[in-house]
Design a protein around this motif. Structure first.
Motif, short mmCIF file in Angstrom:
data_model
loop_
_atom_site.label_atom_id
_atom_site.label_comp_id
_atom_site.label_asym_id
_atom_site.label_seq_id
_atom_site.Cartn_x
_atom_site.Cartn_y
_atom_site.Cartn_z
N THR A 289 44.54 31.02 51.77
CA THR A 289 45.18 29.83 51.21
C THR A 289 44.99 29.84 49.70
N GLY A 290 46.04 29.63 48.98
CA GLY A 290 45.96 29.64 47.53
C GLY A 290 46.41 30.97 46.97
N ASP A 291 46.97 30.92 45.79
CA ASP A 291 47.51 32.12 45.16
C ASP A 291 46.41 33.13 44.82
N LEU A 292 45.25 32.66 44.38
CA LEU A 292 44.20 33.58 43.96
C LEU A 292 43.62 34.33 45.15
N TYR A 293 43.44 33.67 46.27
CA TYR A 293 42.94 34.31 47.48
C TYR A 293 43.92 35.39 47.94
N THR A 294 45.19 35.03 48.03
CA THR A 294 46.21 36.00 48.45
C THR A 294 46.31 37.15 47.46
N SER A 295 46.25 36.85 46.17
CA SER A 295 46.33 37.89 45.16
C SER A 295 45.14 38.84 45.25
N SER A 296 43.96 38.33 45.58
CA SER A 296 42.79 39.18 45.70
C SER A 296 42.94 40.16 46.86
N LEU A 297 43.53 39.70 47.95
CA LEU A 297 43.76 40.60 49.08
C LEU A 297 44.81 41.65 48.74
N ILE A 298 45.84 41.25 48.01
CA ILE A 298 46.84 42.23 47.57
C ILE A 298 46.21 43.23 46.60
N ALA A 299 45.29 42.75 45.76
CA ALA A 299 44.59 43.66 44.84
C ALA A 299 43.76 44.69 45.62
N LEU A 300 43.19 44.28 46.74
CA LEU A 300 42.49 45.24 47.60
C LEU A 300 43.45 46.32 48.10
N GLY A 301 44.65 45.89 48.48
CA GLY A 301 45.66 46.87 48.90
C GLY A 301 46.04 47.82 47.78
N LEU A 302 46.12 47.30 46.56
CA LEU A 302 46.41 48.16 45.41
C LEU A 302 45.30 49.17 45.19
N ILE A 303 44.06 48.75 45.32
CA ILE A 303 42.93 49.66 45.16
C ILE A 303 42.97 50.76 46.22
N LEU A 304 43.26 50.39 47.46
CA LEU A 304 43.36 51.39 48.53
C LEU A 304 44.49 52.36 48.26
N PHE A 305 45.61 51.85 47.77
CA PHE A 305 46.75 52.70 47.42
C PHE A 305 46.35 53.71 46.34
N VAL A 306 45.66 53.24 45.31
CA VAL A 306 45.26 54.12 44.20
C VAL A 306 44.23 55.14 44.67
N VAL A 307 43.25 54.69 45.47
CA VAL A 307 42.22 55.61 45.96
C VAL A 307 42.84 56.71 46.81
N THR A 308 43.74 56.33 47.71
CA THR A 308 44.40 57.33 48.56
C THR A 308 45.24 58.30 47.73
N PHE A 309 45.94 57.77 46.73
CA PHE A 309 46.75 58.63 45.86
C PHE A 309 45.87 59.62 45.10
N ILE A 310 44.74 59.14 44.59
CA ILE A 310 43.83 60.02 43.84
C ILE A 310 43.28 61.12 44.74
N VAL A 311 42.89 60.75 45.96
CA VAL A 311 42.34 61.74 46.89
C VAL A 311 43.37 62.81 47.22
N LEU A 312 44.58 62.39 47.53
CA LEU A 312 45.62 63.36 47.89
C LEU A 312 46.04 64.20 46.68
#
Length: 327
Positions: A289-312
């Motif tokens: 609930t709230g923009d900051l909470y949702t944005s933090s979860l999306i930021a986690l997805g961005l971090i996972l995207f970047v980590v996976t890209f770096i590994v590959l």
């Protein structure tokens, strides 16, 4: 007399230059379709990346780099940090590889070098069937079968034995919960095992029989042939299989969510509950609930995207350097 060029000869004889026929329409259509498919993949990938960045901007503006280094996760006070999910993701994937790689390579060596033909096919089919089991089934099995087994047998034993060994006492400390980082890593190792064993078995079968026969002719044993001929000849494929399995482990969600404990803290003990990026998103996105909470979860997805890209990307760079050294 100097020889006349082709154009001069054709002009002198009144003939015209031969015309190169255009490509058939089928080739042009195929080229356009394949080129469009390749561009579409890049557009989709770029669109996902841009969407993740756009959704993460509120969290990035609010926490900055502290979002990566902090392990505080409190939706009530809207203080969020990604250190614990990042730590859990990398740790569970590393332990899973540590378990699955030797087992997967051993299975591949057995199937290609030691197993009789009547036994190799059933084992290969059974291992490949593991890849077809849904991850939620692994999670349910881990929660109701593996976790109680570890809680009653392995974890009390390892806690008792490790308490006498300096260094291991911290890694295997605390009460035997059953669920935790180590349990999640075991589930991941089972899930990535088919990727490692299937790909490495296929690349092992590409080794020319002449190379192995020459090694046997020089008096090499089975182990020496595998170590000095099979593995060096297929090292690029083996590394590719390991990186493929690592990418699978980094992004696994449901199975890990069931057994990791979902605790937003960094613990030195492998038996303690933890969390991963994908498990955090799966658990909390519907309740955000709230923009900051949702944005933090999306930021986690961005971090996972970047980590996976770096590994590959690192894996691809490693394979490229190996190919250059092999030329």
């Amino acid at each position: 007399m100097a020889e006349m060029s082709l154009s001069q000869t054709l002009t002198a004889t009144g003939e015209t230059r031969p015309r190169v026929s255009a490509r058939p329409i089928g080739d042009r259509v195929m080229h356009a379709l394949t080129f469009g498919s390749a561009i579409l993949v890049l557009l989709v990938l770029g669109g996902v990346f841009v969407s993740l960045i756009h959704g993460s901007l509120p969290a990035i503006r609010a926490f900055g780099l502290g979002f990566i280094t902090s392990q505080s996760w409190n939706p009530v006070t809207e203080i969020f940090g990604a250190a614990a999910p990042i730590y859990g993701t990398l740790l569970t994937s590393a332990i899973a590889l540590f378990i699955a790689v030797p087992v997967g390579l051993g299975i591949s060596v057995f199937l290609t070098e030691l197993s009789p033909a009547w036994l190799a096919r059933p084992i290969a089919i059974a291992i490949e069937l593991l890849a077809g089991i849904p991850s939620i089934i692994y999670g349910i099995w881990g929660l109701f079968v593996l976790a109680p087994f570890l809680q009653q047998t392995f974890q009390p034993w390892i806690i008792d034995k490790a308490s006498y060994v300096p260094g291991l006492a911290q890694l295997f400390a605390g009460p035997p919960y059953g669920i935790g980082v180590f349990t999640a890593a075991i589930i991941l190792s089972i899930m990535i095992l088919p990727f490692i064993s299937s790909v490495t078995r296929d690349v092992f079968e590409t080794v020319p029989p002449m190379l192995k026969e020459a090694a046997y002719g020089l008096g090499s044993t089975k182990w020496e042939v595998v170590k000095n001929v099979v593995i060096p000849h297929t090292r690029a494929g083996v590394i590719g299989a390991i990186m493929l399995a690592l990418g699978r482990a980094l992004g696994e969600t449901m199975a890990v969510t069931f057994v990791i404990g979902n605790a937003h803290k960094i613990a030195t003990s492998l038996l303690a509950p933890g969390t991963t990026i994908s498990a955090t998103i799966a658990n909390e996105f519907t309740e955000a609930t709230g923009d900051l909470y949702t944005s933090s979860l999306i930021a986690l997805g961005l971090i996972l995207f970047v980590v996976t890209f770096i590994v590959l990307a690192a894996a691809r760079l490693m394979l490229h350097r190996m190919e250059q050294r092999g030329k």
